[in-house]
Design an enzyme around this catalytic site. Structure first.
Site, PDB file in Angstrom:
ATOM      1  CG  ASP A  50      17.201  15.308  16.567  1.00  0.00           C
ATOM      2  OD1 ASP A  50      16.591  15.803  17.530  1.00  0.00           O
ATOM      3  OD2 ASP A  50      18.429  15.193  16.535  1.00  0.00           O
ATOM      4  CG  ASP A  68      19.968  17.706  19.505  1.00  0.00           C
ATOM      5  OD1 ASP A  68      19.417  17.127  18.548  1.00  0.00           O
ATOM      6  OD2 ASP A  68      21.151  17.481  19.855  1.00  0.00           O
ATOM      7  NE  ARG A  69      20.617  17.138  13.796  1.00  0.00           N
ATOM      8  CZ  ARG A  69      21.326  16.894  12.715  1.00  0.00           C
ATOM      9  NH1 ARG A  69      20.725  16.846  11.535  1.00  0.00           N
ATOM     10  NH2 ARG A  69      22.624  16.682  12.787  1.00  0.00           N
ATOM     11  CE  LYS A  74      21.620  19.868  17.005  1.00  0.00           C
ATOM     12  NZ  LYS A  74      22.944  19.320  17.270  1.00  0.00           N
ATOM     13  CG  ASP A 122      19.618  13.937  20.268  1.00  0.00           C
ATOM     14  OD1 ASP A 122      19.205  14.213  19.138  1.00  0.00           O
ATOM     15  OD2 ASP A 122      20.683  14.383  20.721  1.00  0.00           O
ATOM     16  CB  SER A 133      21.900  12.929  16.876  1.00  0.00           C
ATOM     17  OG  SER A 133      21.173  14.075  16.558  1.00  0.00           O
ATOM     18  CG  HIS A 134      20.769  13.242  12.538  1.00  0.00           C
ATOM     19  ND1 HIS A 134      21.707  13.771  13.394  1.00  0.00           N
ATOM     20  CD2 HIS A 134      21.414  12.974  11.396  1.00  0.00           C
ATOM     21  CE1 HIS A 134      22.868  13.827  12.775  1.00  0.00           C
ATOM     22  NE2 HIS A 134      22.718  13.349  11.572  1.00  0.00           N
TER      23      HIS A 134
HETATM   24  C1  G16 Z   1      25.613  17.273  15.475  1.00  0.00           C
HETATM   25  C2  G16 Z   1      26.213  18.470  16.136  1.00  0.00           C
HETATM   26  C3  G16 Z   1      25.892  19.710  15.353  1.00  0.00           C
HETATM   27  C4  G16 Z   1      26.320  19.537  13.909  1.00  0.00           C
HETATM   28  C5  G16 Z   1      25.693  18.285  13.325  1.00  0.00           C
HETATM   29  C6  G16 Z   1      26.203  17.956  11.936  1.00  0.00           C
HETATM   30  O1  G16 Z   1      24.236  17.360  15.550  1.00  0.00           O
HETATM   31  O2  G16 Z   1      25.746  18.611  17.441  1.00  0.00           O
HETATM   32  O3  G16 Z   1      26.544  20.776  15.950  1.00  0.00           O
HETATM   33  O4  G16 Z   1      25.949  20.641  13.145  1.00  0.00           O
HETATM   34  O5  G16 Z   1      25.999  17.184  14.132  1.00  0.00           O
HETATM   35  O6  G16 Z   1      27.562  17.681  12.018  1.00  0.00           O
HETATM   36  P1  G16 Z   1      28.355  17.066  10.800  1.00  0.00           P
HETATM   37  O7  G16 Z   1      28.150  18.029   9.663  1.00  0.00           O
HETATM   38  O8  G16 Z   1      29.774  16.975  11.254  1.00  0.00           O
HETATM   39  O9  G16 Z   1      27.738  15.730  10.468  1.00  0.00           O
HETATM   40  P2  G16 Z   1      23.399  16.168  16.176  1.00  0.00           P
HETATM   41  O10 G16 Z   1      21.982  16.636  16.120  1.00  0.00           O
HETATM   42  O11 G16 Z   1      23.699  15.014  15.257  1.00  0.00           O
HETATM   43  O12 G16 Z   1      23.956  15.981  17.538  1.00  0.00           O
END
Ligand code: G16
Length: 542
Positions: free
Chosen positions: A277, A281-282, A376, A279, A113-114
């Site tokens: 981000d 989704d953000r 998302k 991938d 992801s990010h």
């Molecule tokens: C992921 C999850 C999200 C979550 C975020 C932060 O996002 O898919 O639902 O809100 O991580 O999670 P944490 O607070 O546990 O670090 P992504 O965009 O990283 O896949």
């Protein structure tokens, strides 16, 4: 086709977190590490013989090699058809869409992801189920259990599959179908939004800037914004996916998308700015001179979604993760629709969406989405915003002012303390947990504690319970402090402190850090953050 059976032993620590298994890239590159986890996914979902699986990811460092290993393992374990994005690319929402459209049995997405990418950065593997959504906890628990028992995995001995362009190949008995990663997703967007109105808006001189942060959304944004909606070339910046995201942190927030922030806060700023981000989704949303926080964005989209054709019939309900601000609750109450509070992690929205209880969901971590997929979706949020702007003929700043004037402003900020010693972070949480029963009635930073608990979620659809989902302390006057440990970090612990306060009467301008000064002091007083983390200030405040 020669299938090799490779003996292996369990590797500690392969427990999926908030969103799949995320580790340092070099950890994933260790012998058997990726293979053990992938074989455990296969075992955890009850085997893959005869099944159709989607495969793609954000194209980060090691993804190409990993995709080839996974395809050879899929073939060896009996998968009938693998549907792969050309170049190994698929944004997370596009993968979710593909799983649903092709009625696949699930999919593997290679992304952290990010988190940054590269040999010394992060890699990740997540499994999405047949509904297109992140595997629910029952499945990730089964996968984790399999990682602790694994004794062998199978892999075919074969040349790399050609993933460079759409087409069909065979890998042993398995069909490898390489698809255009963008087309189906872009078509889906056309069914939800008024592309004619958007073309007219952009054709009328409305200026948009989209920062793809050198990540996967570039090709999607170019196709939709520049090719289909006619935005001028150059609207999409940093639009070519790179293995290391240009050395940056592909996290669309005011800290990591500084360049876009500076552009949008300048005098000659475009009318609308957005970023996505690693991938895809953000999302991050900006207007000229104004940054819209994710919680506010969710509230505004919930209030206005009916203006887009895909949501013209209204929303069945809304949902937010627990730490997300309660701005959306106020909109839902005014609209007379249900608003659900779930733990952090998109997977918790899946049942509500599948059951038709909610149409829109969002999180403070820059994620918003709807029932069009089960993830998302960054570009979706951008297009819904543009659709709202086209219909309402207002600037982003005006829309925010009108929103706050009607619903009040839920000031919001998240403070992250990254790479903290895990034991100290857990110690802080333990100490605070122990005090929870005594807190109600106490006065902290001039406010009375109304409620204090550790969030436990009872899924109204499948009846499951997820406990230990973060500590929340509700203060009089609309204040709230939430503390939890992140489930997506790869080093030590990340303590997240979520701060919220309500202002019902204008004027509404100002810096959230100033507006939340009381909450920040209260959080310090309650949890002793400085002492436990050894830091004077958060590493990132968004
Ligand atoms: C992921 C999850 C999200 C979550 C975020 C932060 O996002 O898919 O639902 O809100 O991580 O999670 P944490 O607070 O546990 O670090 P992504 O965009 O990283 O896949």
């Amino acid at each position: 086709m020669r299938i090799e059976t490779v003996p292996t032993t369990p590797i500690a620590g392969q427990k999926p977190g908030t969103s799949g298994l995320r580790k340092k890239t070099r950890v994933f590159m260790k012998r058997h590490y990726l293979e053990n986890f992938v074989a455990s996914i296969f075992a955890g979902i009850g085997g893959v013989r005869g099944r159709t699986l989607v495969l793609g990811g954000d194209g980060r460092y090691f993804a190409k090699e990993a995709a080839q290993v996974i395809l050879r393992m899929m073939a060896a374990h009996g998968v009938a058809r693998a549907i792969v994005g050309a170049g190994g690319l698929l944004s997370t929402p596009a993968a979710s869409n593909l799983i649903r459209q092709r009625a696949a049995d699930g999919g593997i997405i290679l992304s952290a992801s990010h988190n940054p990418g590269g040999p010394d950065a992060d890699f990740g593997v997540k499994f999405n189920a047949a509904n297109g959504g992140p595997a629910p906890e029952s499945v990730t628990d089964a996968i984790f259990a399999a990682t602790r028992e694994i004794e062998e995995y199978r892999i075919v001995v074969a040349e790399d599959a050609d993933l460079s362009a759409p087409g069909e190949h065979r890998l042993g008995d398995m069909v490898v179908e390489v698809v255009d990663p963008v087309a189906d997703y872009a078509d889906l967007m056309e069914t939800l939004f008024d592309f004619d109105a958007l073309r007219a808006l952009i054709g009328g001189g409305f200026r948009v800037r989209f920062d793809a942060m050198h990540a996967v959304t570039g090709p999607y944004a170019r196709e939709i914004l520049e090719n289909r909606l006619g935005a001028p070339e150059g609207t999409v910046v940093n639009g070519t996916p790179r293995e290391d995201f240009g050395g940056g942190h592909p996290d669309p927030n005011p800290v990591w998308a500084r360049e876009l922030m500076d552009t949008m806060l300048a005098e000659d700023a475009p009318d609308f700015g957005a970023a996505s981000d690693g991938d895809g989704d953000r999302n991050m949303i900006l207007g000229r001179g104004v940054y819209v926080g994710p919680s506010d964005s969710l509230a505004v989209l919930t209030a206005n979604a009916h203006l887009a054709p895909g949501y013209a019939d209204g929303l069945a309900g809304a949902a937010r993760s627990m730490p997300t601000s309660r701005a959306v609750d106020r909109v839902a109450a005014a609209k007379g629709i249900d608003c659900y509070e779930t733990p952090t992690g998109w997977k918790f929205f899946g049942n509500l969406l599948d059951a038709g209880r909610v149409t829109i969901c969002g999180e403070e971590s820059a994620g918003t989405g709807s029932d069009h997929v089960r993830e998302k979706d960054g570009l979706w949020a951008v297009l819904l915003w543009l659709n709202v702007l086209a219909v309402r003929e207002r600037s982003v700043a005006e829309i925010m002012e009108e929103h706050w004037a009607r619903y009040g402003r839920n000031w919001y900020s998240r403070h992250d303390y990254e790479g903290v010693d895990a034991e100290s972070a857990e110690g802080l949480m333990r100490a605070l947990r122990a005090r929870l029963p005594d807190l109600p009635g106490e006065t902290v930073a001039g406010r009375t504690v109304e409620a204090a608990d550790e969030f436990s979620y009872h899924d109204p659809v499948d009846g499951s319970t997820s406990s230990g989902q973060g500590i929340r302390i509700v203060l009089g006057g609309g204040g709230r402090i939430v503390l939890r440990l992140s489930g997506t970090g790869t080093e030590g612990a990340t303590l997240r402190v979520y701060l919220e306060d309500l202002q019902e009467e204008g004027p509404f301008g100002g810096d959230p850090q100033d507006a939340l000064a009381g909450m920040i002091a209260a959080a310090e007083g309650l949890a002793g953050i400085r002492e436990a983390t050894g830091r004077d200030a958060p590493d990132v405040a968004t």
